[in-house]
Design a protein around this motif. Structure first.
Motif, PDB file in Angstrom:
ATOM      1  N   GLN A  29       0.996  -1.018  -0.371  1.00 29.94           N
ATOM      2  CA  GLN A  29      -0.139   0.136   0.019  1.00 29.94           C
ATOM      3  C   GLN A  29       1.118   1.686  -0.070  1.00 29.94           C
ATOM      4  N   TRP A  53      -4.035   2.070   2.505  1.00 28.81           N
ATOM      5  CA  TRP A  53      -4.624   1.204   2.141  1.00 28.81           C
ATOM      6  C   TRP A  53      -4.480   0.343   0.652  1.00 28.81           C
ATOM      7  N   SER A  54      -3.979  -0.753   0.288  1.00 24.48           N
ATOM      8  CA  SER A  54      -3.734  -0.636  -1.093  1.00 24.48           C
ATOM      9  C   SER A  54      -4.666  -0.547  -2.774  1.00 24.48           C
ATOM     10  N   ALA A  61      -3.759   3.109  -2.919  1.00 26.30           N
ATOM     11  CA  ALA A  61      -2.212   3.290  -3.461  1.00 26.30           C
ATOM     12  C   ALA A  61      -2.112   3.338  -5.052  1.00 26.30           C
ATOM     13  N   SER A 109       0.081  -2.954  -5.611  1.00 23.30           N
ATOM     14  CA  SER A 109      -1.335  -2.707  -4.918  1.00 23.30           C
ATOM     15  C   SER A 109      -1.919  -4.011  -5.480  1.00 23.30           C
ATOM     16  N   SER A 149      -4.324  -3.680  -7.627  1.00 22.01           N
ATOM     17  CA  SER A 149      -5.524  -3.547  -7.870  1.00 22.01           C
ATOM     18  C   SER A 149      -6.704  -3.460  -9.317  1.00 22.01           C
TER      19      SER A 149
END
Length: 434
Positions: free
Chosen positions: A192, A197-198, A201, A235, A237
């Motif tokens: 992150q 939190w990731s 990020a 991350s 994501s």
């Protein structure tokens, strides 16, 4: 690296030092404090500059009047504050909770117009913001090997939580320093960086890339792009991957809107969809399903949170909302109802009035950025930033993340200032011709 850029006035000094010291501030858990302090300081400085006019020192004088879009942002965020007060009053949440929520508004929603105002009024150059993000990218590139090796060396996830948490905030994660965290869905490490939190990020990484692509020095450009891409990839994501493509390609494709051949090509593509449309639609649906299935648990929780927030908003608090988020049950892994989505969160917490308070300035600013990007390269940065904010709003809560989004918000303000300057000669020429 060559091509050194130095601040020219106290406002640029504040902006530059806060940016380049992002990682050191994170190491002491001070980012959540630095963002609001910087926002209110720059906002106050902008107001003082407007009030004193030529009486203030020359290098801090206002660059012009406040652009109309900035006033719309100020009005919109003020509407959110009124909705908050009415919601607290309707639900009898008490004076203490109202004061606490108002302070939260001052550290969240209020920062958006403050930073946009500062960028539009104060003599802060776009180059300072661009280079500052590239410096943060260089920090990120240098620190990533240490962060990446942490789980391999069996180092702890969290290093420590700063004593600054006593100031108060949404949670201890805003004041904590991490090497990495484990994804609860598969227990693999994800990073992150300097965000709480990731997924957040990842979107900060997208903003870094958007800024870095405006850098004229090749070495700094590479440092910024590499730093942003590293944040997006590590991350893990899905939203970050979408943003990396969309928020960098679309702003650069906007000038094609004015090209005749582009419209002809679009017409040809549209005609071909009559034959290939069904297959493409099926492929798109399969891709969306695979995208959601990449982290099925996260998707399920988010969709359930949104459904509950929507149902309770319509049934219980249509106009002014519930005043605050409320605890969620086991079905949403105890995540608060009204979180993880700016729009459903606004409807649940501040009702339709609060929803419109954000939607109106957001839509108008996006439309303005689209027009700017179609006219020339100056609009690429604000459009990339606004696209990232829109994307972020569908998976995160902008209010509690505004303290980290300030470089992008200032860039939007700087572009509004530059846009106003370009319009003045045109207006004068029109008057002279008349």
């Amino acid at each position: 690296m060559s091509g050194r850029i130095a601040p020219r006035n106290p406002a640029e000094v504040l902006v530059w030092r806060t940016q380049v010291w992002t990682w050191p501030l994170y190491f002491i858990g001070a980012l959540y404090v630095a963002g609001p302090v910087l926002g209110w300081t720059l906002g106050g400085l902008a107001a003082l500059s407007l009030y004193l006019g030529p009486a203030i020192r020359r290098d801090l004088r206002a660059t012009g009047p406040v652009p109309p879009l900035v006033w719309i942002w100020i009005a919109g965020m003020s509407v959110l504050l009124v909705a908050l007060w009415v919601g607290h009053l309707q639900w009898g949440l008490g004076t203490g909770a109202t004061i606490k929520s108002t302070i939260g508004w001052a550290k969240g929603w209020a920062l958006i117009p403050l930073f946009v105002l500062a960028g539009a009024v104060l003599p802060i150059r776009r180059e300072i913001l661009v280079r500052g993000q590239c410096v943060v990218g260089l920090w990120t590139c240098c620190l990533t090997p240490i962060l990446f090796m942490a789980p391999i060396l069996h180092l702890p996830e969290k290093i420590f939580t700063s004593p600054l948490k006593a100031i108060g905030g949404p949670g201890p994660e805003y004041f904590s320093v991490y090497f990495f965290t484990y994804d609860p869905s598969n227990w693999t490490p994800r990073w992150q960086f300097y965000a709480p939190w990731s997924p957040f990020a990842a979107l900060l990484g997208v903003i870094m890339v958007v800024f870095a692509l405006e850098e004229r020095n090749r070495r700094w450009l590479v440092a910024g792009v590499m730093g942003g891409v590293i944040m997006i990839l590590l991350s893990k994501s899905r939203m970050g991957l979408v943003g990396l493509v969309a928020c960098t390609v679309v702003p650069r494709a906007m000038p094609l809107v004015a090209q005749v051949w582009a419209w002809q090509a679009m017409a040809a593509v549209s005609a071909s969809l009559a034959v290939l449309g069904t297959a493409l639609l099926q492929g798109l649906q399969d891709g969306v399903a695979a995208f959601k299935g990449a982290r099925a648990d996260s998707t399920r929780v988010r969709e359930t949170l949104q459904r509950i927030a929507g149902e309770r908003w319509r049934a219980e608090a249509f106009w002014f909302g519930h005043g605050t988020v409320q605890p969620g049950g086991h079905v949403v892994e105890h995540m608060p109802i009204g979180s993880h989505h700016s729009w459903w969160g606004l409807l649940f917490v501040k009702g339709l009035v609060g929803f419109l308070g954000l939607a109106v300035p957001m839509v108008l600013t996006v439309l303005n950025a689209l027009a700017e990007a179609a006219r020339g390269p100056a609009g690429r940065l604000p459009l990339g930033v606004m696209m990232t904010l829109v994307l972020l709003s569908f998976g995160e809560n902008l209010e509690i993340e505004a303290y980290m989004l300030w470089p992008g918000l200032m860039a939007v303000g700087v572009n509004l200032r530059e846009q106003a300057r370009r319009q003045v000669p045109v207006a004068r020429a029109t008057v002279q011709t008349a």
